[in-house]
Every structure is written in C-alpha cells, then in structure tokens.
Motif scaffolding. Sequence first.
Motif, short mmCIF file in Angstrom:
data_model
loop_
_atom_site.label_atom_id
_atom_site.label_comp_id
_atom_site.label_asym_id
_atom_site.label_seq_id
_atom_site.Cartn_x
_atom_site.Cartn_y
_atom_site.Cartn_z
N PHE A 692 2.45 -2.52 6.41
CA PHE A 692 1.12 -1.89 6.34
C PHE A 692 0.34 -2.42 5.14
CE2 PHE A 692 -1.44 1.45 4.29
CZ PHE A 692 -2.46 1.55 5.23
N LYS A 693 1.06 -2.58 4.03
CA LYS A 693 0.39 -3.08 2.82
C LYS A 693 -0.19 -4.46 3.08
CE LYS A 693 3.18 -0.85 -0.72
NZ LYS A 693 4.14 -1.07 -1.81
N ALA A 699 -6.92 -6.91 6.02
CA ALA A 699 -8.13 -6.27 6.55
C ALA A 699 -9.17 -6.11 5.45
CB ALA A 699 -7.78 -4.91 7.16
N LEU A 700 -8.70 -5.73 4.27
CA LEU A 700 -9.62 -5.53 3.15
C LEU A 700 -10.23 -6.86 2.71
CD1 LEU A 700 -10.48 -3.02 1.57
CD2 LEU A 700 -8.74 -3.57 -0.12
N GLY B 97 -5.20 4.81 6.26
CA GLY B 97 -4.77 3.63 7.01
C GLY B 97 -5.82 3.27 8.06
N THR B 100 -9.13 1.85 6.57
CA THR B 100 -9.11 0.45 6.13
C THR B 100 -9.46 -0.51 7.28
OG1 THR B 100 -7.35 1.10 4.64
CG2 THR B 100 -7.67 -1.25 4.92
N PHE B 101 -8.87 -0.24 8.46
CA PHE B 101 -9.10 -1.16 9.58
C PHE B 101 -10.45 -0.90 10.23
CE2 PHE B 101 -4.49 -0.86 9.04
CZ PHE B 101 -4.22 -2.20 8.80
N LEU B 103 -13.01 0.07 8.65
CA LEU B 103 -14.01 -0.46 7.72
C LEU B 103 -14.37 -1.91 8.06
CD1 LEU B 103 -15.69 -0.26 5.11
CD2 LEU B 103 -13.65 -0.89 3.84
N LEU B 139 -20.62 0.18 2.51
CA LEU B 139 -19.62 -0.89 2.59
C LEU B 139 -18.98 -1.17 1.23
CD1 LEU B 139 -21.33 -3.40 5.01
CD2 LEU B 139 -19.28 -2.04 5.43
N ILE B 140 -19.82 -1.26 0.23
CA ILE B 140 -19.29 -1.62 -1.10
C ILE B 140 -18.43 -0.49 -1.67
CG2 ILE B 140 -19.97 -2.13 -3.50
CD1 ILE B 140 -22.39 -3.64 -2.19
N ILE B 143 -15.13 -0.43 0.16
CA ILE B 143 -14.22 -1.49 -0.32
C ILE B 143 -13.61 -1.06 -1.66
CG2 ILE B 143 -14.15 -3.84 -1.27
CD1 ILE B 143 -16.23 -4.58 0.91
N ALA B 146 -10.98 1.78 -0.95
CA ALA B 146 -9.75 1.26 -0.34
C ALA B 146 -9.04 0.30 -1.30
CB ALA B 146 -10.06 0.56 0.97
N GLY B 147 -9.83 -0.52 -1.98
CA GLY B 147 -9.26 -1.53 -2.87
C GLY B 147 -8.50 -0.92 -4.04
N PHE B 150 -5.19 0.28 -2.62
CA PHE B 150 -4.27 -0.81 -2.23
C PHE B 150 -3.73 -1.51 -3.48
CE2 PHE B 150 -5.43 -0.50 2.21
CZ PHE B 150 -4.24 -0.86 2.79
N SER B 152 -3.31 -0.15 -6.31
CA SER B 152 -2.36 0.77 -6.96
C SER B 152 -1.00 0.76 -6.27
CB SER B 152 -2.93 2.19 -6.94
OG SER B 152 -4.11 2.26 -7.69
N MET B 153 -0.99 0.38 -4.99
CA MET B 153 0.28 0.35 -4.26
C MET B 153 1.13 -0.86 -4.62
SD MET B 153 -1.22 1.61 -0.61
CE MET B 153 0.24 1.51 0.39
N LEU B 154 0.54 -1.79 -5.32
CA LEU B 154 1.30 -2.99 -5.71
C LEU B 154 1.95 -2.77 -7.08
CD1 LEU B 154 -1.40 -5.60 -4.65
CD2 LEU B 154 0.58 -4.82 -3.32
N ARG B 170 -11.40 8.18 -6.93
CA ARG B 170 -12.12 9.43 -6.66
C ARG B 170 -13.64 9.20 -6.69
NH1 ARG B 170 -9.10 12.24 -10.95
NH2 ARG B 170 -7.02 12.47 -10.10
#
Lengths: 721, 195
Positions: A692-693, A699-700, B97, B100-101, B103, B139-140, B143, B146-147, B150, B152-154, B170
């Motif tokens: 998913f990541k 997608a992003l 989830g 993101t798609f 968008l 849009l901005i 992004i 979501a950005g 994402f 932060s998940m790394l 937030r």
Amino acid sequence: MRESLVDLNKLFPSICLASGSLFFGFAQRSEAQNRYATSDNGSGYVHWIDLYDADNRKIDPAAESPKPYSPEKTCGRCHEYSTISHGWHFNATDADTKHGRPGQPWIWSDDLTGTHLPLSFRGWEGTHNPDDLGLSRWEVAAKLGGFMPGGGVGSLESLLPEDEGNEISKEQIAAAKESESEKETDEWEAEDKTHITGAVPVDCMMCHRNAGSGYSPFVWSEQIEDENFAYAPTAALGIATVSGNMTRLKGDFDPKLEENQAKLPKVAYEQGRFTSDGKVFFDLVRKPKNDSCYYCHTSRDANSVGRGLRWMHDDDVHVRAGIACADCHRNGLDHHTVRGYDGELHEAGGLVASLSCQGCHVGDDVGHGSATETGDPLAASGRLGAPMPEHKGLPPIHFEKMTCTACHSGSMPSSEVPREINSIAHRLGEHIKRTGMEAPAIFGTVNLPVDYSEYLGVETAGGDDAFHAHDKVYTPHRMMWPSYWGLIRSGKVEVLNPQQVYDIVRRPLKVRKGFEEDLGDVKLSLSDRKKILGEDRARAKEEDRTPEEQEKITAAEEEERKKQVNERMAAALEAIEEEFPNGTAVYISAGQGFVRKGEEEIEPADPELIGDAGKPYQWPLAHNVRPARQSLGANGCVECHSDESLFFQAEITPVGLLPGHEVEPIKLYDLQQADMPRLTLWNQLFAGRSQFKVAGLIALALTCLVVVSAMTWNFSRFFKR
Amino acid sequence: MQHFVTIGDLSVTQFDFRSILIYSLIGLAVLVVIGGVAINASKKTVTPAKSRSWFSKLLYLAFMATVIVLAGTSFGSILQAGHMSGYALIAHLAGAGAFTFLLLAVAVLFVPNGALPEEAGFTSDGRWWFSRASAWLLLISSIAAAGTMFFSMLPILDTPGLLEFAALHRFAGLAVVVSAVMHVFAMLCAKSGLR
C-alpha cells in the motif's frame, strides 16, 4: 573494658568530621539536613570504627559475653539514623507515605497449607494488609524480614506503636506472659515475641557493603528466621559467630532475668578483625553495589534455573553499559529511593523527572516535571550519556498508549507466558537445588493497561502530551494468582489469618513435606494391586509391568489421588467451619474457589460468589531492559498489529495447587480486557501495508506530476495571452 | 531579557489546533452563508455549466465522501476527545487509502486546464476565478495532507519530526476541508447558473 558514653564521644569527632553526607548523596536536595560533619572527598571515607552495642557500650571482643553490635548505635554516631530509617525501604507501615504505583508484594508462603498470599501495608490493590488479617507485625517481621534491610515493619515504632519512647517495658513482658498462659483457653491470638527478640535493626551493610567484603546477606536472612533479630547484623558482617536461636524461646520468656541469659544466643567475635584499640574495618561504599540490590531484587527466568542456561541470558542493557542500579534509583539522606516511573511523586522534585526512562532519554520538554515544565536544571535529560531514541517512523501515538518498558523490558514475547522466580518469593540466595517451578508461580511478562492518573504527581490535560493522564497505558507486569484459605461470609470471601489456618488445618490435611506433593502422593496397597492385576502380577515392580498393567495402575492411582484430595480438603474445610460456624470455608487457588460438598468431597464454588477473591495480583516491572534492536516492534508493525500477535494472543496458565484439578489457560487479551473486534479490524489495515505504501506513493507522485504539468501549461497559456 | 526566535518557536505544534479548528469552521460556515446570499442577491445569471460525465461525477462524489469521513473522524475526535483513537482512527486510515487514489483521479479530471471555455468546447465550471482557485487549493492541500502522512510512514523522521508532520497534517487537512467546501460551493453556483 567498657568506656563511658562521655569518653566515647571524645573518640569520635574525627570520624564524624570525615564521613557523613558523602555516604548519602544528594542531601542538599532533600529537606533532611545532616547534622554531622563530612569528608566531601570523592575517594570516600575509610571506616575504621568502634563498635557499640544496643546499650551504647563499646564492644570488647574479648569480653566474657559480648553483645552483638548495633548499627543504630555504631553507624548512628555519624549518620542520621532516624532520618535514614524512614526511607522507601523502611516506610511500608507509615500511613503518611505516598505509596505510588504497585510494586512487588511480600508473599506469605506456607508450603504445608498451600498458602501463597500477596501482602503489603501499602494498600496496593490486590494485596492484603497483614494488620487486617490479624497477623502481628512481629510475625511479619520474623517471616519476611530476612529479605528486608531491617527496620520498617520490624522497627520498634512499628512493633510497639503506642509505647512512649518505644521501650520494651516490664508491663509488656507481663502482658505477654499473661497472653501466653491464656492461649490454651482463649481465642486464637497472633504471636508477638517483641519483648524477647527486640526490634529488627536497620542493617546499613545490607545495602552499603562493598562487593567481596565478606558480608553475607543470606546469613542475615537465616538469623532473622531464627528470630535472632539483634544478632543478624553482627553475624552477617562476618566479624562474629552467633550460636543459638530464639525460635525455641516461648512467649513468656523474660530475657532480662539473670537465669535466662544462658538461653540467649551467644556471640563469639573474631578477635583478629579488631585492631589493638578495638576498631574494626567496615568495607563499605556510599553508593550501593548492584550485588547488594540483587539480593532482594533478582528475577530469573524459571526455565534457566538448574540447567546451566544463565549464560544465554543478557543482563539489563544499562547494567551492561556500566550503569549501576543506584545511578537511577538514587536517594538522598532521607533514603527515599527513586522508583523511576514517569510521574512519580518524590521530594527530590525535578531530579526525579530526569531519572525515569522518558526523563533521561527523551527531550527536556517531555514527561511530567520536565526541565521545561519546572525550569529546574536538575530535571535536564541525558544523564549518564543517555542517548535520545529516534523511533524513526514509529507513530507517536505509541507513546500515549504504552510505557517505554512495554516494548523494551521484560521477557521476549512467547506463546506461553513464562514463569519467573525471584529473591523474596523463592528465597534466592539459599544454597539449594531448584527446579525453577517452585511455588508461588510468578509469571512475566504480561502487558496490561494501567490507569496512571492516580500515580501521577501532576494533573495533565491530555492533548499533545505524550503521556495522557486519562488513558490507560500498556505496562509490562509480573503477576501471580494467590492461594489461600478463606471464609465466605455475607456474600463475600474473607481471607483467614494464614497462621491460624495452619493451626486448624494441619491435622486434617496430613501434610508433612508440601501441600501439593503430600496431597497427591498415593501408593496403592498390595490388596488393591491384587484386585487390579491379579494375585500373580500384584508384586511385579513398576519396570516389569506391561504397558496395559501400568495403565491400569496409573488409572487406579489417579482415582485414589482424587479421593484423597477430596477427603483431606473436605476435612480441612470442615475444621475451619467448626472454628467459624457462621461461614462457609473456601480454598482459593489459581483463580478458583473450592468448598466442601458433604463429608468427603469438594466442589468448585460459584464464581460469582468468589468474585475478585481469586483475582491475580500484578505489579509493573521495568527490568531487564533490552536494547532497541531487541525491542517489541523492531521487526515491524505486524509484531503487534496482526491476528497472531503474541502481545495479545499469548496464553498464561495459572498454576493450581490442588492435585488433579485442571486449570484452563487464559488469553492475554482477556486479562487486558482488550477490544478484540476493534483490534482485529485494525489488523486488517496492516495486511499488505508495504504494498500500500508503494502504491500510495506512486499515486501521490502521479498526482504531483498532473498538478505540476497543469500548472506549467496554465502558466504558458497565461503568458501566450 | 531579549528573546530570540528559534526554529523551535516556529514549530506548528505550538499552535492550539483545536481553537483554530473551531474558529475556521465557524468562519467557513459564515462565509458560505454570506457568499451564498451575496451571489444570489447579485441576480447575475449565465448559462449553467455543462454537465461532466457520470464517471467524473461519481469520482468527485466519492472523493468528497472520503473528505467528509476523514474530516468527521479526525476533527470530530479532536473536538470531542482532543485526539483521535479507536474506531475513528481505523475509519480515518481506511478513508485515507481511498483518498490518495481518488485524489489522482480528481486531479486528472478536475484540475483547471487554463483553456478558455470556447476553446474547450463546453461551458466550464472553471470559468469563475473562485472555482479555479478553490480547485487549485483543494489539490495542493490534499497533496500536502496525504504527503505528510505518507512521509511519516517511512522510517525517516524521528519522534519530534513525526509530531511536527502530524501537526502539519492537521493544518493541511483543515485546508482540504475549507477548499473542498469552497469548491463544492463554486461548483453549485456554476451548476445553477449563478456564476
């Protein structure tokens, strides 16, 4: 030769000048002030000192009947004995003390009655107050004082709280004699031999001995169990041999009578340990060595015991890094040892905030009482070179839901929560063969949610605070299921005094070696074997029997065992009911209750009737701390966020002491009262998370590409116009 | 004593997001009402915007539905409990989830292409500056929202970094909600021929 007190005071100024608060660091942070002079030299003070007995007379090792040395009179000449003796290790019975987060209980174990009862004077939920059970303070001191540094429950102010000056008076001896003579006819009364044994002295050397000094804490334990309270420091120090014990002295014994002096223990000092002017070298340290702490605070994986597997286990990562227990668990002159959990209330103020996991390792703006919050420079983090953890990619919500120790401490997760043995409960230090499976069964590690709001020193309002006061926080625990005898009265279980229970049930139980062992020990008679195997095969030895024959014998023994357990337990319960006719006797073990069913049988009691009486007692643990790469979650989110996660799905099986009674394993999520439907749903989000990541990032990235392209095109159109 | 501004002082975590959220939502509601009344009162009428394909409409509605779910679970939790947890967090993550798609699809279909209406061959809902601006903002900010998550998940950011990004997330989320409301408002105006 005995010197007067006036003369002695002339001998001591040099010692007083040289020792003092160097022995007890951080005195300046505490309200307690040292009255004595100090050396203040980092090298410490070498203690060549005179010994004094409880009557404040200098010890003459060559005297005919020398008395044991008194730490109060000896060490107390230069150190604030009365201040020190009210610190954390001594204040359990002090009602004014803030007892904080639950800790390890004292466990009243009686192998003959199958009793393992967690006790505490500190009011920790799940423990029982010895005062409420009718146990005397003296009984508690004699039974459990072997793994305490003296004082506390065994101090004179605990043993004789209403006595002015805490002196043992002639009236008390007379009262004790009277009570002893009435015992036969009157109601059961708790034993109290304070007038014979005196109080348990605080033994400074229990903690402040140097490693390899020759001081033996186990000798201390033995002396306490022999009721030689006043003799324990002398014997443990190794400067004298103590012969005799006070256990054989009856309650009406008067130690002050001349004719009784010969019955008291004898002290024979090693004269070679004394200098020509009567001084003795005390090999001590200001900051206690780890070995001293370990005597009472060792916990060991039960499976590693007796199998030579200890070499496979690492110590606490801090200990490996050279950090001593007392580096974090510090205390000032008042000896209020820092326990080290976040939010601990402590007189040391900001300092204590920097000695918890968060306070030491994380920034100055995190944790209660932090440097930012209090402005106290002593609360600054990073003590002893503590590295700041990065926790890269770990969502900070984990710090709201879990303590640091939940991931970093205790045993590695396994499908069955392992058993542990520890110093106090299992008398580690005694040189015997162990299996590791000795009662009481203590389990660890179990992560359980704890509401910290009642232990926190300050009010918190949640929000972005990394440690919400109103949330339950997963904390690693050790736990034990109590086993004891009680009485169901007015719809609830009352715990009976274990000493009294011993008096009542020892005959009907017919236990001599051990409750479980003797109750389950059956041997079929020859006539029984003849009935089962026939005349010819009845005398065949076990190894000569066929598998079918052995199966029959085993089944018969099992039947006989069941019958024996039922009969003896029913008889014991009946004996209790005869003593307490207005209640139903019950035996609690492994969370279940057993009551009498007729004359020769027992049955499980209604769980509703037992209520919380069988509930386990659990207390948070902090050590051993594992390194980051061995922490929970180091191998990814699914270590916890999956349906197979051992954090929730591991099992724990309470150990019942009744032979033949099966105990069902319990899933940790039941103990945690976890919302499993929610957690199961949550786990679904972690299935295919890596993919998913990747997909999400693609997608992003494409979205960004579309937006940037559109921007570029829009700008080009704008300029074309 | 003189106080120098440091990087720490510029941190977005120092702002009281809950208060900002409340004032932003109230302000947005007031603006929508005032804007609606003002536009209606102007009596300006143009040819209603040409309808998009059913697929575009469906994706747009789905996207807005996820925005509602994400806003409801996050801001609802913040207003109620101060932080998000439990089922609200699960729903937020599940919605994120889809967000993101969707968008990407919305970006392809709704990004203002800068073409004049006559060139594009239909009456664009992008003819009004407010509609185009809100689309860009949507849009901005999306992004950004979501950005930040994402990223932060790394395993890149440490705890202070993650807390900073959570705060940014937030604010970006709040911007998404504001711009989404503005865009829907603009779309409705265009659809009804008011602009």
